[in-house]
Design a protein around this motif. Sequence first.
Motif, PDB file in Angstrom:
ATOM      1  N   TYR A 165       0.879  -1.362   0.105  1.00 37.81           N
ATOM      2  CA  TYR A 165      -0.193   0.102   0.025  1.00 37.81           C
ATOM      3  C   TYR A 165       0.732   1.231   0.174  1.00 37.81           C
ATOM      4  N   HIS A 166       0.387   2.235  -0.677  1.00 37.70           N
ATOM      5  CA  HIS A 166       1.202   3.554  -0.739  1.00 37.70           C
ATOM      6  C   HIS A 166       0.322   4.717  -1.165  1.00 37.70           C
ATOM      7  N   SER A 167       0.808   5.927  -0.917  1.00 32.73           N
ATOM      8  CA  SER A 167      -0.028   6.847  -1.086  1.00 32.73           C
ATOM      9  C   SER A 167       0.547   7.801  -2.307  1.00 32.73           C
ATOM     10  N   ASN A 168       1.740   7.487  -2.765  1.00 31.98           N
ATOM     11  CA  ASN A 168       2.390   8.332  -4.011  1.00 31.98           C
ATOM     12  C   ASN A 168       1.997   9.786  -3.816  1.00 31.98           C
ATOM     13  N   VAL A 169       2.489  10.320  -2.478  1.00 35.40           N
ATOM     14  CA  VAL A 169       2.148  11.807  -2.414  1.00 35.40           C
ATOM     15  C   VAL A 169       2.776  12.763  -3.156  1.00 35.40           C
ATOM     16  N   ALA A 204      -4.392   6.692  -0.690  1.00 41.35           N
ATOM     17  CA  ALA A 204      -3.706   5.393  -0.203  1.00 41.35           C
ATOM     18  C   ALA A 204      -4.434   4.415  -1.224  1.00 41.35           C
ATOM     19  N   HIS A 205      -3.597   3.642  -1.825  1.00 44.26           N
ATOM     20  CA  HIS A 205      -4.157   2.507  -2.469  1.00 44.26           C
ATOM     21  C   HIS A 205      -3.199   1.238  -2.721  1.00 44.26           C
ATOM     22  N   GLY A 206      -3.651   0.155  -2.939  1.00 44.68           N
ATOM     23  CA  GLY A 206      -2.830  -0.910  -2.976  1.00 44.68           C
ATOM     24  C   GLY A 206      -3.543  -2.032  -3.698  1.00 44.68           C
ATOM     25  N   ASP A 229       0.424  12.286  -9.059  1.00 45.13           N
ATOM     26  CA  ASP A 229      -0.885  11.543  -9.591  1.00 45.13           C
ATOM     27  C   ASP A 229      -0.512  10.324 -10.396  1.00 45.13           C
ATOM     28  N   GLU A 230      -1.255   9.329 -10.511  1.00 42.70           N
ATOM     29  CA  GLU A 230      -0.686   8.089 -11.104  1.00 42.70           C
ATOM     30  C   GLU A 230      -1.774   7.598 -12.232  1.00 42.70           C
ATOM     31  N   VAL A 231      -1.635   7.428 -13.476  1.00 45.26           N
ATOM     32  CA  VAL A 231      -2.251   6.926 -14.443  1.00 45.26           C
ATOM     33  C   VAL A 231      -1.989   5.689 -14.910  1.00 45.26           C
ATOM     34  N   LEU A 272      -6.867   6.200 -12.429  1.00 40.94           N
ATOM     35  CA  LEU A 272      -6.139   7.633 -11.850  1.00 40.94           C
ATOM     36  C   LEU A 272      -6.279   7.432 -10.420  1.00 40.94           C
ATOM     37  N   HIS A 273      -5.069   7.236  -9.880  1.00 36.60           N
ATOM     38  CA  HIS A 273      -4.793   7.386  -8.449  1.00 36.60           C
ATOM     39  C   HIS A 273      -4.226   8.782  -7.951  1.00 36.60           C
ATOM     40  N   PRO A 274      -5.088   9.756  -7.456  1.00 36.83           N
ATOM     41  CA  PRO A 274      -4.744  10.947  -7.168  1.00 36.83           C
ATOM     42  C   PRO A 274      -3.597  10.904  -5.977  1.00 36.83           C
TER      43      PRO A 274
HETATM   44 FE   LIG Z   1       0.128   3.564  -6.898  1.00 36.30          FE
END
Ligand SMILES: [Fe+2]
Length: 189
Positions: free
Chosen positions: A98-102, A136-138, A105-107, A130-132
């Motif tokens: 799990y991560h938040s890529n602070v 947090a996502h994983g 933004d992740e496409v 799209l993960h803004p």
């Molecule tokens: Fe990610």
Amino acid sequence: MLLAEGTDVEVLVKHRGSGPGGVVGTRFVYDTHPFDVVGWDGCLYPYTFNVEDYMPITGKIHQPPPVHQVFEGHNFVICNFLPRKVDYHPLAVPVPYYHSNVDSDEVMFYVGGDYEARKGTGIGIGSVSLHPGGHAHGPQPSAIEASLGAESFDESAVMVDTFRPLELGEGGSASDDGTYAWAWAGRSL
Ligand SMILES: [Fe+2]
């Protein structure tokens, strides 16, 4: 592109060295001005790269996203996730943590195969997610268990991480399935 004429044109190239400020120069003389062309065969030019020619880097435990990086531009990177052997430590969890890529933004564009970490979310070939930054996502919990002991993944995806926030245009909003953002919560809107 700027067009310029002339012959025996001097081109000054600055590069790092022992000169003032750590910069030195090389003076080239060209028959014609390098801008007097339709294209310029310098170090910055568009070209194609077959994603299948990319050689994935793998490791004993999970490797961070930069091992998948193939291009870097100002304020963005492009990564490929391709069919590969996966983490081979006996206790390794091959799907991402799990991560938040602070910072970005992740496409993700899911090109082929079966993207292991997002199983059960509706993601399929042709999907775009799209993960803004900061969200947090994983992997799905079931994807973690399913990945244990896996030796390889058959997945192809291209990721663009931007270091400035993205906004959805009309096309993006119109194609939102309305449920993906809730995939981790196990519920819908
Ligand atoms: Fe990610």
